[in-house]
Design an enzyme around this catalytic site. Structure first.
Site, PDB file in Angstrom:
ATOM      1  N   ARG A 178       0.859  -1.352  -0.159  1.00 42.53           N
ATOM      2  CA  ARG A 178       0.052   0.069   0.289  1.00 42.53           C
ATOM      3  C   ARG A 178       0.794   1.283  -0.046  1.00 42.53           C
ATOM      4  O   ARG A 178       0.471   2.288  -0.695  1.00 42.53           O
ATOM      5  CB  ARG A 178      -0.990   0.102   1.193  1.00 42.53           C
ATOM      6  CG  ARG A 178      -2.125  -1.117   0.942  1.00 42.53           C
ATOM      7  CD  ARG A 178      -2.929  -1.112   2.124  1.00 42.53           C
ATOM      8  NE  ARG A 178      -4.216  -1.822   2.122  1.00 42.53           N
ATOM      9  CZ  ARG A 178      -5.107  -2.092   2.820  1.00 42.53           C
ATOM     10  NH1 ARG A 178      -4.927  -1.610   4.023  1.00 42.53           N
ATOM     11  NH2 ARG A 178      -6.292  -2.758   2.579  1.00 42.53           N
ATOM     12  N   GLU A 182      -7.609  -1.988  16.805  1.00 43.76           N
ATOM     13  CA  GLU A 182      -6.970  -0.715  16.065  1.00 43.76           C
ATOM     14  C   GLU A 182      -6.195   0.246  17.197  1.00 43.76           C
ATOM     15  O   GLU A 182      -5.099   0.565  17.047  1.00 43.76           O
ATOM     16  CB  GLU A 182      -7.667  -0.007  14.845  1.00 43.76           C
ATOM     17  CG  GLU A 182      -6.756   1.175  14.133  1.00 43.76           C
ATOM     18  CD  GLU A 182      -7.458   1.550  13.347  1.00 43.76           C
ATOM     19  OE1 GLU A 182      -7.053   2.690  12.497  1.00 43.76           O
ATOM     20  OE2 GLU A 182      -8.587   1.308  12.686  1.00 43.76           O
TER      21      GLU A 182
END
Length: 531
Positions: free
Chosen positions: A274, A355
């Site tokens: 990414r 997260e």
């Protein structure tokens, strides 16, 4: 005063997996500042990565995760999660969760960037996160209480400030409650809203990270912010995520003239890691060129990617032309509240999962479709720990045990739109030392230390959220300044190459305390302290 056994702040996939896995015998309360399903987990278009095919193996998944994370990952965390992944999927299938299947009736396995094998399972095409969250929510028992529109704004500590015993919450009507619990779990998600371009839900303002930092919890790897390459981008505004699975199905990144921008950049081309794709798109946009996702060779696009199709319709993008305008934007935070492999923080009885936590699983750049997996794996692991060890502690719900805080007065307000724009420009994908210094000084002009001592009881939810976002922005920017190299998710113009000598370094942040920590395994041999 209310007393709870396990109090979970947040309602995403990690929180729900934890609550479900605890079983019926433990009382659980989930508090969420918005509606139950308003969060990043339900927006997750990508699937869940797991080595399920005959050609695949957890060791390959492990290798791909380490390579994507540029080898600053916690090896033990990567090993645990990649080994658990197949069983987690099998457990969901056995329980009745529906995943997409091929014509033979087997799980359909997709390919995404930086994966060496097809190993991504999806549900409803690009509705994986939403469908898994709704499925797990239906499995919750009556021992789990859901409290919506409760904004957690301050952790309650003992007088010694080494143990968390509760949290203060503000209700929609402005009333304040103190919720006491034997165990407090922060599962509040990321901080994507501190950037002007983000795939994150509006609720992702970094509340949990700020709560933990103000309470004295250790944070780690905050400089590692993942920027997803393909956000739908029109008229200077990001409208949401275009899943990486679209490129996995054969879509390519092109300029307006049709030039394939990834052709000579990386061997994997459009399925490169990414950070490589994001940086390439960023370079073209900086040169004034618009970048598009060419979807013309994907059949039945609206059926295969219903979420993306609806997103394009709402933004006024006609996909019949086969091109979707895209730009990179903030997507995921690899850093967070530092925990061990059982989700424990350095503060007694305070845990973090999902997260908002940092186990070191993702290193400096998360591998695609490892985020939902992380929530499933560590949510279940924490549940097992609490079931085994979480029954013998005495309650600490006496208000007399609470610490007192010397409150300051809020002096200066921050313009959130300006903050978000500056973070994208100064602490974004491409970073420069002088810009990071300038951004840090600008953020500190609001008086960070004074803000941490503000009486949050007297502030509105909006004012408190602004402070939390400012604190998050300062933490990320300060950590980015100390990371004097290009590594994974970001590019430093003044140091364009990875420095092998600092591969093993890990930044630990703890409020107002000079510390140097060693990781629980020898891979993290040093720590740069940011105070």
């Amino acid at each position: 005063m209310n007393h709870i056994k396990v109090l979970i702040i947040g309602s995403g996939i990690a929180a729900l997996q934890l609550a479900k896995s605890l079983g019926r015998h433990i009382d659980v309360t989930i508090v969420t500042k918005s509606d139950f399903y308003d969060g990043n987990s339900c927006l997750a278009q990508g699937g869940v990565a797991a080595a399920l095919s005959a050609d695949d193996h957890p060791s390959k998944h492990y290798h791909d995760t380490m390579v994507a994370g540029r080898k600053v990952n916690n090896k033990k965390a990567v090993e645990f999660v990649t080994k658990e992944a197949p069983q987690l999927i099998e457990d969901l299938v056995r329980a009745g969760c529906e995943f997409d299947k091929d014509q033979a009736g087997s799980l359909e396995l997709g390919l995404e960037g930086a994966h060496s094998e097809k190993r991504i399972v999806h549900s409803g095409g690009d509705e994986t996160g939403k469908r898994i969250v709704h499925f797990i929510a239906k499995q919750l028992h009556d021992n789990v209480k859901i409290k919506e529109k409760m904004f957690a704004y301050e952790l309650i500590l003992t007088k010694q400030k080494d143990t968390c015993i509760g949290v203060k919450v503000k209700l929609a009507n402005g009333k304040i409650q103190s919720l006491f619990a034997d165990y407090i779990v922060i599962a509040s998600g990321g901080s994507g809203q501190i950037y002007s371009r983000t795939s994150n839900a509006a609720t992702a303002t970094g509340d949990g990270l700020a709560l933990a930092y103000i309470a004295g919890a250790e944070l780690a790897d905050l400089e590692f912010v993942q920027f997803h390459p393909t956000l739908l981008y029109t008229n200077g505004k990001a409208h949401g995520l275009i899943s990486e699975a679209v490129r996995g199905e054969g879509a390519t990144l092109i300029t307006k003239s049709g030039y394939p921008i990834m052709q000579n950049v990386h061997p994997l081309k459009d399925l490169a890691p990414r950070h490589v794709v994001s940086q390439t798109i960023h370079e073209y946009i900086q040169k004034g060129e618009q970048v598009f996702l060419d979807i013309r060779n994907i059949k039945n696009f609206s059926l295969r990617f219903p979420t993306v199709y609806t997103l394009c319709q709402k933004a006024g993008v006609n996909i019949s032309h086969g091109k979707i305008p895209v730009a990179p934007g903030c997507h995921f935070f690899m850093g967070g509240i530092k925990t061990d492999l059982y989700c424990r923080t350095n503060i007694n009885r305070l845990f973090a999962v999902g997260e908002v936590a940092c186990t070191g699983l993702h290193g400096s750049n998360r591998l695609a479709s490892n985020s939902l997996l992380e929530g499933l794996a560590f949510g279940e692991r924490l549940a097992k720990w609490l079931c085994k060890y979480g029954t013998s502690n005495k309650e600490l719900n006496d208000a007399k045990n609470c610490s007192t805080i010397n409150h300051a007065v809020l002096q200066k307000h921050v313009n959130i739109n300006e903050l978000k724009t500056r973070m994208m420009e100064m602490t974004g994908i491409v970073r420069k030392k002088h810009q990071l210094i300038e951004q840090k000084e600008w953020l500190e002009s609001f008086g960070i230390e004074q803000l941490l001592d503000v009486n949050f009881d007297l502030l509105s939810v909006e004012e408190t959220t602004s402070i939390f976002m400012l604190v998050n922005a300062w933490l990320v920017t300060t950590s980015a300044l100390y990371r004097t190299e290009t590594r994974g998710s970001h590019y430093r113009l003044d140091c364009p190459h990875e420095n092998n000598e600092v591969w093993l370094n890990r930044q630990i942040v703890r409020q107002k305390k000079e510390i140097v920590k060693k990781g629980e395994n020898n891979e993290f041999i040093e720590a740069t302290v940011v105070t």
